[in-house]
Design a protein around this motif. Structure first.
Motif, PDB file in Angstrom:
ATOM      1  N   HIS A  40       0.535  -1.479  -0.037  1.00 54.77           N
ATOM      2  CA  HIS A  40       0.050   0.191  -0.025  1.00 54.77           C
ATOM      3  C   HIS A  40       0.801   1.231  -0.183  1.00 54.77           C
ATOM      4  N   GLY A  41       2.249   0.901   0.171  1.00 55.37           N
ATOM      5  CA  GLY A  41       3.251   2.264   0.135  1.00 55.37           C
ATOM      6  C   GLY A  41       3.817   2.427   1.341  1.00 55.37           C
ATOM      7  N   VAL A  42       4.418   3.600   1.738  1.00 53.51           N
ATOM      8  CA  VAL A  42       5.450   4.151   2.620  1.00 53.51           C
ATOM      9  C   VAL A  42       4.504   5.180   3.500  1.00 53.51           C
TER      10      VAL A  42
ATOM     11  N   GLY B  73       8.962  10.851  16.938  1.00 51.14           N
ATOM     12  CA  GLY B  73       9.775   9.713  16.634  1.00 51.14           C
ATOM     13  C   GLY B  73       9.767   9.039  16.272  1.00 51.14           C
ATOM     14  N   ARG B  74       9.175   8.339  16.431  1.00 53.62           N
ATOM     15  CA  ARG B  74       8.025   7.133  15.719  1.00 53.62           C
ATOM     16  C   ARG B  74       8.568   6.846  14.029  1.00 53.62           C
ATOM     17  N   LEU B  75       8.809   5.841  13.606  1.00 53.47           N
ATOM     18  CA  LEU B  75       9.337   5.528  12.163  1.00 53.47           C
ATOM     19  C   LEU B  75       8.179   5.017  11.476  1.00 53.47           C
TER      20      LEU B  75
ATOM     21  N   LEU C 173       5.751  -2.991   8.181  1.00 53.07           N
ATOM     22  CA  LEU C 173       6.970  -3.510   8.142  1.00 53.07           C
ATOM     23  C   LEU C 173       7.631  -1.576   8.451  1.00 53.07           C
ATOM     24  N   PRO C 174       8.442  -1.896   9.700  1.00 52.40           N
ATOM     25  CA  PRO C 174       9.350  -0.700   9.680  1.00 52.40           C
ATOM     26  C   PRO C 174      10.437  -0.590   8.798  1.00 52.40           C
ATOM     27  N   LEU C 175      10.606   0.494   8.886  1.00 47.47           N
ATOM     28  CA  LEU C 175      11.369   0.931   7.992  1.00 47.47           C
ATOM     29  C   LEU C 175      12.331   2.014   8.666  1.00 47.47           C
TER      30      LEU C 175
ATOM     31  N   ALA D  20      16.492   3.461  10.056  1.00 55.98           N
ATOM     32  CA  ALA D  20      18.385   2.532   9.531  1.00 55.98           C
ATOM     33  C   ALA D  20      18.304   1.571  10.308  1.00 55.98           C
ATOM     34  N   GLY D  21      19.343   0.754   8.729  1.00 52.55           N
ATOM     35  CA  GLY D  21      19.835  -0.790  10.173  1.00 52.55           C
ATOM     36  C   GLY D  21      18.639  -1.461   9.101  1.00 52.55           C
ATOM     37  N   THR D  22      17.513  -0.855   8.346  1.00 47.66           N
ATOM     38  CA  THR D  22      16.591  -2.040   8.322  1.00 47.66           C
ATOM     39  C   THR D  22      17.038  -2.352   6.640  1.00 47.66           C
ATOM     40  N   ARG D  23      16.858  -4.295   7.375  1.00 46.57           N
ATOM     41  CA  ARG D  23      17.509  -4.889   5.752  1.00 46.57           C
ATOM     42  C   ARG D  23      16.192  -5.610   5.124  1.00 46.57           C
ATOM     43  N   LEU D  24      16.060  -5.327   3.906  1.00 42.92           N
ATOM     44  CA  LEU D  24      14.728  -5.095   3.102  1.00 42.92           C
ATOM     45  C   LEU D  24      14.453  -6.092   2.045  1.00 42.92           C
ATOM     46  N   GLY D  25      14.349  -7.735   2.133  1.00 46.28           N
ATOM     47  CA  GLY D  25      14.451  -8.590   1.407  1.00 46.28           C
ATOM     48  C   GLY D  25      13.241  -8.825   0.362  1.00 46.28           C
ATOM     49  N   PHE D  26      12.900  -9.119  -1.069  1.00 46.06           N
ATOM     50  CA  PHE D  26      11.556  -9.386  -1.342  1.00 46.06           C
ATOM     51  C   PHE D  26      11.686  -9.873  -2.369  1.00 46.06           C
TER      52      PHE D  26
END
Length: 316
Positions: free
Chosen positions: A9-11, A28-30, A45-47, A49-55
């Motif tokens: 649905h987007g960011v 400061g919520r993400l 799905l929180p985004l 800094a440091g999050t790895r996103l694989g799809f």
């Protein structure tokens, strides 16, 4: 690894509750990527800094994200498309587009009729802002009172200022049209242009100075416009700290793979709107990834990766 197929649905940015008294700083919520599972459940799905996103892309084309029914300033229902039909109008099917309350907003100030719930939403206070993006392109826009900070965060502004507080949505949209007509400031910047600009952002001081100058010109225009229902204001929007790195001048590259197909994976270092500054596995180079391109597409999450392209750092 999962074989669940999610419709993106987007960011979305969530400012959360207000900060300390007198503060305009969100808590400061993400930001998060909103995902719809096959049963209609919606997760985020929180985004950070440091999050790895694989799809990987699990279906061709785009599919409808449904429509909204607005009941008041802070009350709306997101009605999912019962058929997950192919999207024919942006991120909607024809049926959902026709029954969506949101599409009526743009003609309200020209006398367009709206349902009672949407009217209640539009009659709350609204803000007029001037936003400047990474290449200096600027726009005039509006935000409802409850979305004042979040609207600009989701737009991916690098610098922005509020120039007027209007009594309601009709007044603010008339002001927006006035600014476009008399000051020549557009109401829209394409998302692709925003993402491309972040591969080589202008210096922050330069962008802020441009934004300040345009905002001052607009305030002067509004002050001489006459009429009632609004106050001219001078208020600086505070950009989220998570956006600082992607908005800073640096050598980086556009993400070289199409997000409409294939498998992808990267670590997110920074995020502006829906545009991420990311690193691929096994590479020290930074890439700009427009996650907005995933909206209305179907993905499967997992430990996927992307090929590292053969690129050469720019020489200075």
């Amino acid at each position: 690894m999962t074989d669940t197929r999610y419709l993106v649905h987007g960011v979305f940015w969530d400012a959360g509750p207000a900060g300390p008294a007198g503060s305009e700083v969100p808590d400061g919520r993400l930001p998060a990527m909103r995902l719809q599972d096959p049963d209609g459940g919606v997760t985020e799905l929180p985004l950070d800094a440091g999050t790895r996103l694989g799809f990987r892309l699990a279906a061709a084309g785009r599919h409808c994200l449904g429509h909204h029914k607005v009941h008041g300033p802070a009350d709306r229902d997101h009605v999912l498309c019962p058929d997950r039909a192919p999207a024919t109008r942006g991120s909607q099917c024809e049926r959902c587009f026709v029954v969506d309350d949101s599409r009526l907003i743009h003609d309200f100030h020209r006398g367009g009729r709206v349902p009672p719930g949407l009217r209640a939403y539009l009659m709350q206070p609204h803000w007029l802002y001037i936003a400047t993006f990474a290449n200096g392109a600027s726009k005039v826009g509006t935000a409802a009172n409850l979305r004042k900070w979040k609207r600009l965060a989701e737009q991916g502004a690098v610098a922005a200022r509020y120039v007027a507080r209007a009594d309601d949505g009709r007044v603010v949209r008339n002001l927006e049209d006035l600014v476009t007509r008399d000051a020549g400031i557009p109401q829209q910047i394409r998302s692709a242009a925003k993402a491309a600009a972040l591969t080589g952002p202008a210096p922050a001081a330069e962008l802020d100075a441009r934004n300040s100058r345009l905002a001052a010109e607009v305030r002067a225009l509004l002050a001489g416009a006459g009429g009632g229902g609004f106050d001219v204001v001078d208020e600086h929007w505070l950009r989220p700290g998570l956006s600082d790195a992607v908005c800073a001048p640096a050598a980086r590259h556009a993400y070289p793979h199409e997000l409409s197909t294939g498998a992808h994976g990267f670590r997110i270092d920074s995020l502006s709107g829906s545009v991420a500054l990311a690193r691929l596995d096994g590479a020290d180079l930074e890439f700009v990834v427009n996650l907005g391109q995933l909206k209305a597409r179907t993905i499967e999450l997992g430990d996927h990766g992307a090929d590292v392209p053969a690129v050469q750092e720019s020489l200075f």
